[in-house]
Scaffold this active site. Structure first.
Site, mmCIF file in Angstrom:
data_model
loop_
_atom_site.group_PDB
_atom_site.id
_atom_site.type_symbol
_atom_site.label_atom_id
_atom_site.label_comp_id
_atom_site.label_asym_id
_atom_site.label_seq_id
_atom_site.Cartn_x
_atom_site.Cartn_y
_atom_site.Cartn_z
ATOM 1 N N ARG A 131 26.510 23.456 -24.995
ATOM 2 C CA ARG A 131 26.989 22.655 -26.122
ATOM 3 C C ARG A 131 28.502 22.750 -26.337
ATOM 4 N NH1 ARG A 131 23.070 23.099 -31.122
ATOM 5 N NH2 ARG A 131 23.835 21.011 -31.504
ATOM 6 N N ASP A 316 15.210 16.125 -30.836
ATOM 7 C CA ASP A 316 14.749 17.053 -31.878
ATOM 8 C C ASP A 316 13.241 16.951 -32.129
ATOM 9 O OD1 ASP A 316 17.304 17.960 -32.129
ATOM 10 O OD2 ASP A 316 17.754 16.928 -33.999
#
Ligand code: EPZ
Length: 429
Positions: A131, A316
């Site tokens: 990330r 998600d």
């Protein structure tokens, strides 16, 4: 450390109120740094990540008042935050605070835009991958900020203010879009954000910024145009309902069977996920109060899904779908295209007897009739809740450990599920 104990096998029936979206509340709270007026946010979920951002904002000198319930408020109304960044006393966001939650890095945008300087710790990697923040830095550089990395900090300066520019993201990034959008509101001139993220949370932030006096068009499309203004004012804004929480409970119902009204949900925010649930065998009925999810009798069908930026299937919800597919008839394929390491739940789902094999970014799930309860733990929020979904359908007892991950993103999860008939409880200590 708290744990959750589940005895599986019960159907879910009743109503679950959907909370405000964590991933909108966090950037909305951050946007309060853009103005010296008060920003009032309604329907903010009570979550550990929200409390953590309150601490981070407090460190910059922001006052936050939480108001109590008003007459007529529903039991499940989120909290109202009155956020005042009248005086910013510190433009540094230290490692100790930023390392606990990646989204806190986003304070860099309002700080540089309003104060002309910011020093924010690099957030580092996390359980779902490396990330990086290179695209956020690229966006701020395009807007004229001078940036250096020094001692693990991103030191950002723009003493004469930011200048509008074209920012063309080489890949869709939610964080990059939030940062570019917030910074551009106070830049001189026009900013064009190309290949912008279209997630509903970006649109919610843009709606709030518009009410604060920003000039923005195109939010929700791949091209956002921002005309910079000299200052923004305060406003009042209600956080949109959480589409990931909605999808999670929809999958839980599809898993256990039953019939649940997801009150306050907006089905159009997760159409791709609801389409997949219909394919899998759930009955989805949007109505005036939200969306109703049911599965009666018939088993689940296998699906083939790739995660993608909005309006595609959200990363998600990938772990939750995988839990669901462990009980489908046949073999399902789930490909994760957003994060390189978001399969930490696979080995934990195997403890229930799930049969999942991994090949690069694709998981193949061979459905089974029976899952058996087990002690499990997970290393990120959505992976943790996938274990809860599996536990709800597994025979016998499941103990989910390390539930602080769940508390980061799911408000009163065990209360909401037990009110619908699940045998689930939190064990403290
Ligand atoms: C947001 O993360 C969400 N977080 C995530 O939710 C969500 O999974 C993600 O968007 C994708 O939808 C919040 O909103 C607080 P990205 P974000 O920037 O913004 C790469 C949850 O469980 N990238 O869209 O950090 C990145 O590595 C969380 O609630 C770069 O390469 O995600 C990823 O592969 C987890 N360079 C892809 O882009 C950068 O500078 C998309 O990331 C930035 C990102």
């Amino acid at each position: 450390m708290d744990r959750i104990r589940i005895t599986g096998g019960n159907e879910l029936n009743g109503t679950i109120s959907i909370s405000g979206a964590k991933n909108a509340a966090l950037p909305l709270m951050t946007a309060a740094l853009l103005t010296d007026d008060t920003l009032i946010l309604d329907n903010v979920p009570r979550l550990a990540d929200v409390a953590q951002l309150q601490r981070i904002l407090g460190n910059h000198g922001v006052d936050i008042m939480t108001s109590g319930k008003r007459p007529g408020d529903s039991e499940y109304q989120g909290q109202t935050l009155h956020i005042s960044a009248k005086t910013i006393i510190d433009t540094t966001a230290p490692y100790e605070l930023v390392s606990k939650m990646r989204a806190s890095f986003w304070v860099i945008a309002p700080l540089i835009a309003r104060m002309g300087e910011a020093k924010v710790s690099l957030p580092g990697g996390c359980a779902i991958g490396t990330r990086p923040v290179d695209l956020l830095i690229m966006a701020l550089e395009k807007l004229g900020a001078a940036i250096q990395i020094d001692g693990g900090y991103v030191v950002c300066k723009a003493p004469k203010g930011l200048k509008g520019a074209t920012i063309d993201f080489p890949k869709v990034t939610v964080s990059g879009t939030h940062v570019a959008l917030m910074a551009a509101t106070l830049a001189k001139g026009t900013t064009v954000i190309e290949n912008a993220a279209r997630e509903p949370e970006v649109v919610d932030v843009a709606d709030c910024l518009l009410k604060m006096g920003a000039k923005i068009s195109g939010a929700g499309t791949p091209r956002i145009v921002v005309e910079g203004v000299n200052r923004l004012n305060g406003t009042r804004h209600t956080v949109l309902p959480d589409r990931i929480e909605t999808g999670t409970y929809a999958m839980a119902v599809a898993m256990t069977g039953g019939d649940v009204q997801l009150a306050g949900a907006r089905p159009e925010l997760l159409q791709s996920a609801l389409d997949v649930l219909v394919q899998a065998g759930a009955v989805i009925t949007p109505n005036n109060e939200g969306v109703r999810v049911a599965r009666n009798g018939a088993g689940l069908s296998a699906v083939k899904v790739s995660t993608a930026p909005f309006p595609g299937f959200p990363t998600d919800l990938q772990a939750q779908l995988m839990a669901l597919m462990t009980r489908a008839k046949g073999s399902s394929l789930i490909t994760e295209t957003i994060f390189e390491n978001r399969f930490m739940h696979v080995q934990e789902l195997a403890r229930f007897g799930a049969r999942i094999s991994l090949d690069g970014e694709t998981a193949t799930i061979e459905g089974t009739d029976r899952l058996r309860g087990a002690p499990v733990m997970a290393t990120d929020l959505r992976a943790s809740v996938s274990l809860v979904i599996a536990g709800l359908a597994a025979e016998g007892e499941t103990m989910v450990n390390r539930i602080y991950h769940l508390d980061r993103g799911f408000e009163r999860l065990e209360e909401k599920l037990s009110a619908c008939g699940a045998d689930i409880e939190r064990i403290s200590g």
